[in-house]
Design a protein around this motif. Structure first.
Motif, PDB file in Angstrom:
ATOM      1  N   ARG A  16      36.416  43.707  36.157  1.00 55.43           N
ATOM      2  CA  ARG A  16      37.046  44.121  34.911  1.00 55.43           C
ATOM      3  C   ARG A  16      35.927  44.401  33.923  1.00 55.43           C
ATOM      4  N   PRO A  17      36.176  45.143  32.847  1.00 58.02           N
ATOM      5  CA  PRO A  17      35.095  45.516  31.928  1.00 58.02           C
ATOM      6  C   PRO A  17      34.266  44.313  31.499  1.00 58.02           C
ATOM      7  N   GLY A  18      32.975  44.369  31.812  1.00 53.83           N
ATOM      8  CA  GLY A  18      32.057  43.306  31.436  1.00 53.83           C
ATOM      9  C   GLY A  18      31.977  42.162  32.415  1.00 53.83           C
ATOM     10  N   SER A  19      32.679  42.228  33.536  1.00 59.68           N
ATOM     11  CA  SER A  19      32.689  41.101  34.472  1.00 59.68           C
ATOM     12  C   SER A  19      32.914  41.597  35.897  1.00 59.68           C
ATOM     13  N   THR A  20      32.105  41.097  36.819  1.00 60.15           N
ATOM     14  CA  THR A  20      32.273  41.388  38.244  1.00 60.15           C
ATOM     15  C   THR A  20      32.077  40.103  39.032  1.00 60.15           C
ATOM     16  N   ARG A  21      33.004  39.840  39.944  1.00 63.80           N
ATOM     17  CA  ARG A  21      32.902  38.644  40.788  1.00 63.80           C
ATOM     18  C   ARG A  21      33.127  39.052  42.234  1.00 63.80           C
ATOM     19  N   THR A  22      32.263  38.583  43.116  1.00 69.66           N
ATOM     20  CA  THR A  22      32.337  38.932  44.525  1.00 69.66           C
ATOM     21  C   THR A  22      32.530  37.673  45.359  1.00 69.66           C
TER      22      THR A  22
ATOM     23  N   ALA B  34      38.206  32.177  43.066  1.00 61.86           N
ATOM     24  CA  ALA B  34      38.196  33.098  41.926  1.00 61.86           C
ATOM     25  C   ALA B  34      39.529  33.021  41.205  1.00 61.86           C
ATOM     26  N   ARG B  35      39.480  33.262  39.913  1.00 59.20           N
ATOM     27  CA  ARG B  35      40.682  33.335  39.081  1.00 59.20           C
ATOM     28  C   ARG B  35      40.386  34.353  37.992  1.00 59.20           C
ATOM     29  N   GLU B  36      41.105  35.468  38.006  1.00 58.28           N
ATOM     30  CA  GLU B  36      40.845  36.545  37.060  1.00 58.28           C
ATOM     31  C   GLU B  36      42.139  37.037  36.424  1.00 58.28           C
ATOM     32  N   PRO B  37      42.101  37.388  35.128  1.00 57.65           N
ATOM     33  CA  PRO B  37      43.277  38.004  34.499  1.00 57.65           C
ATOM     34  C   PRO B  37      43.679  39.264  35.251  1.00 57.65           C
ATOM     35  N   SER B  38      44.970  39.456  35.440  1.00 59.44           N
ATOM     36  CA  SER B  38      45.435  40.612  36.205  1.00 59.44           C
ATOM     37  C   SER B  38      46.866  40.971  35.832  1.00 59.44           C
ATOM     38  N   HIS B  39      47.078  42.265  35.632  1.00 61.94           N
ATOM     39  CA  HIS B  39      48.432  42.771  35.420  1.00 61.94           C
ATOM     40  C   HIS B  39      48.830  43.724  36.554  1.00 61.94           C
ATOM     41  N   LEU B  40      48.109  43.648  37.672  1.00 59.69           N
ATOM     42  CA  LEU B  40      48.426  44.492  38.823  1.00 59.69           C
ATOM     43  C   LEU B  40      49.728  44.019  39.463  1.00 59.69           C
TER      44      LEU B  40
ATOM     45  N   GLU C 157      41.274  42.985  30.491  1.00 61.44           N
ATOM     46  CA  GLU C 157      42.046  42.377  31.576  1.00 61.44           C
ATOM     47  C   GLU C 157      42.511  43.408  32.599  1.00 61.44           C
ATOM     48  N   SER C 158      41.958  44.618  32.518  1.00 59.66           N
ATOM     49  CA  SER C 158      42.287  45.652  33.503  1.00 59.66           C
ATOM     50  C   SER C 158      41.471  45.395  34.770  1.00 59.66           C
ATOM     51  N   LEU C 159      42.069  44.716  35.713  1.00 58.12           N
ATOM     52  CA  LEU C 159      41.353  44.272  36.908  1.00 58.12           C
ATOM     53  C   LEU C 159      41.369  45.337  37.996  1.00 58.12           C
ATOM     54  N   THR C 160      40.234  45.470  38.665  1.00 54.60           N
ATOM     55  CA  THR C 160      40.127  46.302  39.863  1.00 54.60           C
ATOM     56  C   THR C 160      39.747  45.398  41.033  1.00 54.60           C
ATOM     57  N   VAL C 161      40.520  45.445  42.114  1.00 56.06           N
ATOM     58  CA  VAL C 161      40.242  44.641  43.303  1.00 56.06           C
ATOM     59  C   VAL C 161      39.795  45.592  44.411  1.00 56.06           C
ATOM     60  N   ARG C 162      38.597  45.371  44.900  1.00 56.68           N
ATOM     61  CA  ARG C 162      38.037  46.240  45.950  1.00 56.68           C
ATOM     62  C   ARG C 162      37.770  45.388  47.185  1.00 56.68           C
ATOM     63  N   MET C 163      38.347  45.826  48.316  1.00 59.22           N
ATOM     64  CA  MET C 163      38.217  45.101  49.581  1.00 59.22           C
ATOM     65  C   MET C 163      37.362  45.930  50.538  1.00 59.22           C
ATOM     66  N   SER C 164      36.207  45.375  50.913  1.00 56.02           N
ATOM     67  CA  SER C 164      35.376  46.024  51.931  1.00 56.02           C
ATOM     68  C   SER C 164      35.443  45.203  53.212  1.00 56.02           C
ATOM     69  N   ARG C 165      34.650  45.552  54.198  1.00 55.35           N
ATOM     70  CA  ARG C 165      34.661  44.812  55.458  1.00 55.35           C
ATOM     71  C   ARG C 165      34.120  43.395  55.287  1.00 55.35           C
TER      72      ARG C 165
END
Length: 250
Positions: free
Chosen positions: A129-135, A162-168, A114-122
């Motif tokens: 998160r480990p094992g999962s990527t959604r764009t 999108a709906r992803e687990p997040s503790h950010l 559930e360690s989510l990384t959110v990356r914003m590009s143009r």
């Protein structure tokens, strides 16, 4: 007010009369540079270390329990407890600590998923998160908010993107999403609880709701997640509370 050649508005009204803050904006008008919000590596490493150490400590405590219980005058199951207390040392202690450590590592693995990384590009918002990527196309995101321990992205019609687990931290996410960020679900008052046979739900969606309730009752999170996506395809947004499904129509 204008930015990057586009007109911005503070809110729009949906066909249902719900005003969505920032829904008239393109997310691309808020942030231009690529930006990443993630759980720090040191925090993830600390989590692994803490949980493995806690597991080892718990293993040692469990190993000591037979001796402690046998000291009680009315201890139950004295025979099996005596056998456990007579296991050869130091092998028994090492084995108990090792098993506890492995249990702690397994728990750390589940937490790390559930360690989510959110990356914003143009052009895109990427949720990893480990094992999962959604764009998600950046221009499609009208609202972003936290619902308990999940990050939710909505489109202009209220469709769930999108709906992803997040503790950010909410503050970091608010800075990232800018005008699209909302402190709460703008459609919170539009949800109804699903019950079998509820009027107005097509038969196809009803079958998915029934199957998803079965998945929730047996604790199958992967199946429930997949069926949530199927309901989204049929025009339903679903959120859960104590294994009860609540929905709204997009």
């Amino acid at each position: 007010m204008a930015a990057t050649g586009s007109t911005l508005v503070d809110a729009v009204s949906t066909p249902a009369g719900i005003r969505v803050p920032g829904a008239g904006r393109r997310l691309g008008d808020v942030i231009d540079e690529t930006t990443t919000v993630a759980t720090p590596v040191w925090a993830r490493a600390a989590g692994w270390a803490a949980l493995s150490a806690a597991g080892a400590g718990l293993g040692w405590v469990v190993h000591q329990l037979p001796d402690w219980i046998l000291r009680l005058p009315f201890a139950p199951m004295r025979g099996p407890l005596r056998l456990a207390s007579r296991l050869p040392e130091p092998e028994a202690t090492i084995g108990a600590v090792l098993l506890g450590t492995l249990a702690g590592l397994a728990l750390a693995f589940l937490a790390d998923r559930e360690s989510l990384t959110v990356r914003m590009s143009r052009t895109e918002v990427t949720l990893t998160r480990p094992g999962s990527t959604r764009t998600v196309p950046r221009a499609d995101v009208a609202v972003a908010y936290r619902e308990r321990d999940q990050l939710v992205l909505l489109g202009r019609t209220g469709r769930e993107l999108a709906r992803e687990p997040s503790h950010l931290a909410s503050g970091r996410l608010a800075s990232l999403f800018g005008a699209a960020w909302s402190e709460r679900d703008p459609y919170a008052d539009a949800y109804r609880r699903w019950v079998p046979g509820l009027p107005g739900i097509p038969a196809e969606a009803e079958a998915v709701f029934v199957a998803r309730q079965v998945a929730l009752d047996r604790g199958d999170g992967d199946d429930a997640r997949e069926l949530r996506g199927e309901l989204a395809r049929l025009g339903f947004v679903v959120r859960d509370a104590r294994k009860r499904q609540h929905f709204r129509v997009t």
